[in-house]
Design a protein around this motif. Structure first.
Motif: not given
Ligand code: IPE
Ligand code: IPE
Ligand code: MG
Length: 245
Positions: A210, A212, A225, A228-229, A231-232, A235-236
């Motif tokens: 994935e 980012v 940050d 957050e990456s 966490c992103e 979500k995938r």
């Protein structure tokens, strides 16, 4: 920074292997009107925190792109500054990394580096070889195409010597002849600074990664940050080619 400010990572869905292309040091130096070397130096501060946090989170492997086979074409002062930073980074970090049981592996042909750097990197690998914590891979003089040429040569030699047969070559044979042998494939690839490309990093290992692309320049990319990456990534929906129920 207090942990409360960090994005809530789901500890049951951690990426096993994260790759990071630290990009934007040059633009950061320009933006802050400082010399390029200072931009690269600023980029080692957050790197420390990100390594520490990866180890604390229990991430299995972290692969960092520090210097590509193509970066030799930069001005000599910049290459020299980067080589100097590599030395400083290892001498200042090695004790703490050892304490945290981090195991360091170099990705790339480090034999092409100046003697002092080569010795420091080999020592870092030797000192941490038995460690069972975070697998920290640092890519220096790394290029995925060069890595694949090396892999093909090694396999061809074994076939030629009769050690393995052509028919027995599988995807696992290929993986086990890459610098990342034994490690999981990349789950999450992060590249800062808004550039949307791989620049010859871990082509084979990123087949199902994935991606980012945080917009900030590498020295501005904080631990917050980084979380957050992750966490992103969580979500995938990863399908690996199959149909979702
Ligand atoms: C990445 O930052 C660090 C290395 C390549 C070593 P850059 O130096 O590529 O930064 P930009 O892309 O010029 O801003
Ligand atoms: C990739 O960044 C290499 C590293 C981060 C070490 P570059 O800045 O060298 O890549 P390009 O030139 O923008 O593709
Ligand atoms: Mg760049």
């Amino acid at each position: 920074m207090s942990n409360a400010a960090l994005a809530p990572i789901d500890m049951n869905k951690l990426p096993k292997h994260i790759a990071v292309i630290m990009d934007g040091n040059g633009r950061w130096a320009k933006k802050n009107k400082v010399k390029i070397a200072l931009g690269h130096r600023a980029g080692t501060e957050n790197l420390r925190e990100i390594i520490r946090s990866s180890s604390d989170l229990g991430i299995e492997a972290l692969s960092i792109f520090a210097f590509s086979t193509e970066n030799w074409s930069r001005p000599k002062v910049e290459v020299d500054a980067l080589m100097q930073l590599i030395l400083e980074f290892f001498s200042s970090e090695i004790d703490e990394l050892c304490e945290k049981k981090v195991r360091i592996t170099m990705l790339g042909d480090i034999t092409q580096l100046p003697e002092r750097q080569l010795l420091a990197l080999r020592e870092a690998e030797d000192r941490t070889r038995e460690n069972g914590g975070l697998r920290l891979n640092i890519a220096i003089n790394y290029g995925a195409r060069a890595e694949m040429v090396r892999m093909v040569k090694q396999i061809a030699e074994k076939v030629q010597a009769g050690e393995i047969s052509l028919d027995s070559i599988t995807e696992d044979t290929l993986s086990s002849h890459l610098y990342t042998a034994g490690l999981p494939q990349i789950d999450l690839l992060i590249r800062t600074s808004g550039e949307l490309r791989l620049s010859n990093f871990l082509l084979y290992q990123c087949a199902y990664a994935e991606f980012v692309f945080p917009p900030m320049l590498w020295p501005d990319y904080s631990l917050k940050d980084y979380h957050e990456s992750i966490c992103e990534f969580q979500k995938r929906k990863r399908r690996f080619g199959s149909r979702e129920e």
